[in-house]
Enzyme design. Structure first.
Site, mmCIF file in Angstrom:
data_model
loop_
_atom_site.group_PDB
_atom_site.id
_atom_site.type_symbol
_atom_site.label_atom_id
_atom_site.label_comp_id
_atom_site.label_asym_id
_atom_site.label_seq_id
_atom_site.Cartn_x
_atom_site.Cartn_y
_atom_site.Cartn_z
ATOM 1 N N GLY A 227 32.957 40.278 46.478
ATOM 2 C CA GLY A 227 32.013 39.616 47.385
ATOM 3 C C GLY A 227 30.642 40.236 47.471
ATOM 4 N NE ARG A 307 27.724 29.878 42.209
ATOM 5 C CZ ARG A 307 26.771 30.312 42.990
ATOM 6 N NH1 ARG A 307 25.511 30.210 42.611
ATOM 7 N NH2 ARG A 307 27.040 30.851 44.145
ATOM 8 C CB CYS A 337 25.554 8.617 36.278
ATOM 9 S SG CYS A 337 24.590 8.040 34.874
ATOM 10 C CD GLU A 338 28.286 12.504 41.297
ATOM 11 O OE1 GLU A 338 27.984 13.229 42.257
ATOM 12 O OE2 GLU A 338 29.418 12.411 40.839
ATOM 13 C CE1 TYR A 365 34.166 32.820 40.859
ATOM 14 C CE2 TYR A 365 32.117 33.880 41.478
ATOM 15 C CZ TYR A 365 33.489 33.878 41.440
ATOM 16 O OH TYR A 365 34.181 34.940 41.964
HETATM 17 N N1 LLP Z 1 38.859 38.844 44.958
HETATM 18 C C1 LLP Z 1 39.400 37.697 45.401
HETATM 19 C C2 LLP Z 1 40.747 37.700 45.951
HETATM 20 C C3 LLP Z 1 38.650 36.505 45.325
HETATM 21 O O1 LLP Z 1 39.169 35.368 45.766
HETATM 22 C C4 LLP Z 1 37.340 36.536 44.777
HETATM 23 C C5 LLP Z 1 36.541 35.323 44.670
HETATM 24 C C6 LLP Z 1 36.831 37.764 44.314
HETATM 25 C C7 LLP Z 1 37.615 38.899 44.423
HETATM 26 C C8 LLP Z 1 35.457 37.895 43.686
HETATM 27 O O2 LLP Z 1 34.417 37.544 44.542
HETATM 28 P P1 LLP Z 1 32.891 37.764 44.031
HETATM 29 O O3 LLP Z 1 32.728 39.237 43.810
HETATM 30 O O4 LLP Z 1 32.744 37.017 42.772
HETATM 31 O O5 LLP Z 1 32.028 37.245 45.106
HETATM 32 N N2 LLP Z 1 32.763 29.735 43.110
HETATM 33 C C9 LLP Z 1 32.088 30.429 44.185
HETATM 34 C C10 LLP Z 1 32.690 31.780 44.457
HETATM 35 C C11 LLP Z 1 34.164 31.713 44.764
HETATM 36 C C12 LLP Z 1 34.804 33.049 44.914
HETATM 37 C C13 LLP Z 1 36.286 32.932 44.973
HETATM 38 N N3 LLP Z 1 36.950 34.192 45.108
HETATM 39 C C14 LLP Z 1 30.601 30.529 43.850
HETATM 40 O O6 LLP Z 1 30.200 30.113 42.763
HETATM 41 O O7 LLP Z 1 29.816 31.000 44.674
#
Ligand code: LLP
Length: 412
Positions: A227, A307, A337-338, A365
């Protein structure tokens, strides 16, 4: 991407226009040296006896990247059996792979045990069934700390209403299950969200988890998830990683002393490792002026980078072909087409038909959430490493779009 002598360059001097010419567009490009830099920065920020980085490979699972993470000394965080299988095929040992699924069927848990993965459990019924069936297999528990954190509501997953984890308030039930089944809890985990800029969110979660950890005598690790926010927008406030690292490390060291054992501190970075290392190159197919705006149409769209539409995410856009042009305001849009606006009211050096534009921060992502919507093939992927480019995924073809369709010839 740097501007060098008025031209954009990637990695150690690679010209994005050369890549666009060589591989065609749209094209995902990943700078592996940048990923290594982020990995080492994260490692250096935490001063604890044992630190482990489990790359959250849902961000990008290209096998070359998985092998690269392994070569850097990282492990993997996975959420599906398929991600875990990719990890194994990239050379990770089963115990280097953490399996953190959410609400999957029991059969998938059994498969994970069979594969020898590290397992993380995020519901009470699953914990109970697991404990009864596999009392000798140590597991980690995902705790929901009731913390609202993350860049937007879709990616905030540690709050009270979230479907993830076992509420910390259900600790008595967890304890009862552990006692009744004789199972061994080897780790505690939390992940509160993505795009977290506030160190307090991490610290608050860590305090809670470490407090709970004192009640579990057989722990090997504490996993604080991922995160870490990266900056998408110029002027955006990212996470002060070094400050967080100093504060959190001190608390973790104190905890280890009180616990009587040096546990491993685990993080699961996704975006932090790969977001800024990724670029989406696309070609301008058309400039359209209306009484309200000037639209620059690209040969990509929400099918390749969802995104902006899904999270209202900002991706900085630069004109690689005309960096010195006079700036104008554009609605940068896709060909779907959106209303797939990739950039609202962006001031960009004059965009002409045929110009190659680059969407930044597209490593995490991006490709992984791409689809074949409007029956468009997904882009190729290129890795940059030490100044050289390597194709790591072919562009999809018409054949790929037809694959798996079964023509029953009922209506010929
Ligand atoms: N650990 C777990 C259990 C997770 O579910 C996630 C992300 C991470 C680690 C890694 O999080 P990060 O460091 O990448 O923030 N598609 C969305 C983000 C979804 C994240 C889902 N889980 C986007 O493009 O912002």
């Amino acid at each position: 991407m740097l501007v060098n002598n008025g031209k954009y360059v990637m990695n150690e001097g690679v010209d994005p226009l050369f890549l666009a010419e060589k591989y065609g567009t749209p094209l995902y490009v990943y700078d592996f040296d940048k990923i290594a830099g982020q990995f080492h920065r994260l490692k250096a920020a935490f001063d604890v006896p044992n630190l482990q980085l489990d790359y959250a490979c849902k961000a990008l699972t290209n096998i070359n990247l998985l092998r690269f993470v392994k070569s850097l000394g990282g492990a993997l965080d996975t959420v599906s059996i398929e991600e875990a299988q990719l990890g194994l095929s990239a050379g990770f040992e089963p115990q280097e792979i953490m399996f953190t699924p959410n609400g999957v069927a029991w059969e998938e848990m059994v498969a994970a045990v069979g594969m020898g993965l590290r397992i993380n459990i995020d519901s009470l019924p699953m914990l109970e069934r697991f404990g009864r069936t596999f009392p000798d297999v140590p597991v980690c528990i995902r705790i929901n700390p009731h913390i609202m954190a993350g860049g937007n509501v879709k990616i905030s997953v540690g709050h009270i209403d979230s479907k993830f984890g076992i509420s910390y308030q259900q600790l008595p039930s967890i304890k009862a299950i552990v006692e009744n089944t004789g199972m061994c809890i080897n780790g505690l985990h939390m992940h509160t969200g993505s795009d977290i800029a506030d160190p307090e969110a991490f610290l608050q979660g860590a305090d809670l988890l470490l407090q709970l950890a004192m009640g579990f005598p057989d722990l090997d690790f504490v996993d604080l998830g991922g995160g870490f926010k990266v900056t998408y927008k110029p002027g955006d406030q990212g996470l002060d990683l070094e400050r967080l690292g100093a504060m959190l490390s001190a608390r973790f060291r104190d905890f280890c002393q009180a616990y009587g054992k040096n546990l491993t501190l685990v993080f699961e970075p996704g975006k932090f490792l790969v977001s800024e290392a990724g670029y989406l190159l696309a070609t301008t197919s058309l400039i359209k002026k209306t009484p309200a705006a000037t639209f620059a149409f690209l040969n990509t769209g929400l099918n390749h980078l969802i995104r902006p539409m899904f999270y209202h995410a900002y991706h900085h856009i630069v004109n690689v072909s005309n960096p010195q042009g006079d700036p104008h305001l554009y609605q940068v849009v896709g060909y779907i087409c959106e209303t797939d606006t990739l950039g609202h009211n962006r001031e960009i050096p004059e965009v002409r038909e045929g110009d190659v534009l680059c969407l930044l921060n597209a490593g995490a992502y991006g490709f992984m959430m791409a689809s074949n919507y409007n029956s468009r093939p997904r882009p190729a992927e290129v890795m940059l490493f030490e100044g050289k480019d390597y194709l790591i995924r072919e562009r999809e073809t018409m054949e790929d779009l037809r694959r798996h369709q079964i023509d029953q010839h009922l209506f010929d």
